[in-house]
Design a protein around this motif. Structure first.
Motif, short mmCIF file in Angstrom:
data_model
loop_
_atom_site.label_atom_id
_atom_site.label_comp_id
_atom_site.label_asym_id
_atom_site.label_seq_id
_atom_site.Cartn_x
_atom_site.Cartn_y
_atom_site.Cartn_z
N ARG A 39 -38.39 -83.00 -1.81
CA ARG A 39 -39.27 -83.85 -1.02
C ARG A 39 -40.57 -84.09 -1.78
NH1 ARG A 39 -39.46 -84.73 4.55
NH2 ARG A 39 -37.18 -84.74 4.29
N SER A 58 -40.68 -90.29 4.71
CA SER A 58 -40.53 -89.34 3.61
C SER A 58 -39.91 -89.99 2.39
CB SER A 58 -39.67 -88.15 4.06
OG SER A 58 -38.38 -88.58 4.44
N SER A 63 -42.99 -86.43 -0.57
CA SER A 63 -44.06 -86.66 0.41
C SER A 63 -43.47 -86.81 1.80
CB SER A 63 -44.88 -87.91 0.05
OG SER A 63 -44.07 -89.07 0.15
N THR A 64 -44.29 -86.46 2.80
CA THR A 64 -43.93 -86.66 4.21
C THR A 64 -45.17 -87.09 4.96
OG1 THR A 64 -42.27 -84.88 4.11
CG2 THR A 64 -42.96 -85.62 6.29
N ASN A 69 -37.76 -88.73 -1.24
CA ASN A 69 -37.09 -87.67 -1.98
C ASN A 69 -36.80 -88.12 -3.40
OD1 ASN A 69 -37.02 -85.87 0.18
ND2 ASN A 69 -35.03 -86.60 0.90
N ILE A 76 -40.67 -78.47 7.31
CA ILE A 76 -40.89 -79.58 6.38
C ILE A 76 -41.44 -78.98 5.10
CG2 ILE A 76 -42.11 -81.73 5.96
CD1 ILE A 76 -40.15 -81.96 8.22
#
Length: 249
Positions: free
Chosen positions: A190, A221, A192-193, A223, A92
């Motif tokens: 990305r 998540s 945030s996750t 993107n 990730i």
């Protein structure tokens, strides 16, 4: 241990207080651990295993259920029971790409489109995409496989009208990255996750070829494209026994 040929007979230990189903489960697990039953191999039928161990099919069924709970095998409706592959290391990071991750592991990646619809974004999805609540988005339900084994399922939302028809591109290409390229998005990152975990609901378990109640890793998540515009909000569920998440700095 294939379907054809003579059935090998394996004697169980009797009178030692160890249930037959546990002996069968432990014996098959040992064969999986040593590679005698390779990843992806199909186990013999319940009838063949019952003949091998000298027990009834109910006892075999309980042993297979235990192996499924241990994450060692999966039962596929209408096809049989298969040995699970080793866990897939799943990084990730700024550029998380399912197809690239699976391909680097030497496995074949593909995504199936289960359903799609144009909907009004609820508050959380709208916030992730930087849109007002109720803005139109394309809502995709997908299933992602490695060598045919389900790894994850996801709900992905993309802003409209920019990505109108994205569902058709995804269905044809089997990859979010390839579908983005068809829409002129050559790169995305990305932002945030968020990672969590929960038990699989019955419908999710069926989709992922899981025993009900198995653990899923949840990933929420966001993107963005190269210009920093938010283009994707995803709620993904990964089979905990089939992936190992690696959070990159």
């Amino acid at each position: 241990m294939g379907e054809g040929g003579d059935i090998r007979v394996t004697a169980l230990r009797r009178g030692e207080g160890l249930a037959a189903w546990r002996q069968i489960a432990d014996g098959l697990e040992a064969e999986i651990r040593t590679g005698a039953l390779a990843a992806g191999a199909q186990l013999p039928t319940e009838a063949a295993l019952a003949a091998r161990f000298g027990v009834n099919r109910h006892t075999v069924r309980r042993a297979l259920a235990v192996l499924a709970e241990r994450g060692l095998v999966r039962a596929t409706q209408g096809r049989g029971t298969f040995v699970e592959a080793p866990r897939l290391a799943y990084p990730i990071g700024p550029r998380t790409r399912f197809s690239e991750i699976v391909s680097r592991a030497g496995r074949e990646a593909w995504g199936d489109l289960i359903a799609s619809a144009e909907v009004a974004a609820e508050a959380e999805i709208a916030a992730d995409l930087g849109l007002p609540p109720g803005a139109p988005v394309l809502d995709l339900l997908t299933l992602h496989r490695a060598d045919g084994t389900p790894i994850s399922t996801a709900r992905t939302c993309l802003p409209l009208p920019r990505f109108a028809g994205f569902d058709r591109a995804y269905a044809a290409l089997g990859s979010i990255t390839r579908a983005y390229a068809a829409f002129g998005v050559s790169d995305y990152t990305r932002l945030s996750t968020r990672i969590g975990a929960r038990l699989a609901a019955a419908e999710e378990a069926a989709r992922l070829d899981l025993a009900p109640g198995r653990v899923l890793i949840s990933l929420a998540s966001v993107n963005a494209d190269a210009a920093g515009t938010r283009i994707q909000a995803t709620r993904g569920l990964f089979v905990a026994d089939r992936v190992e998440l690696v959070v990159e700095g």
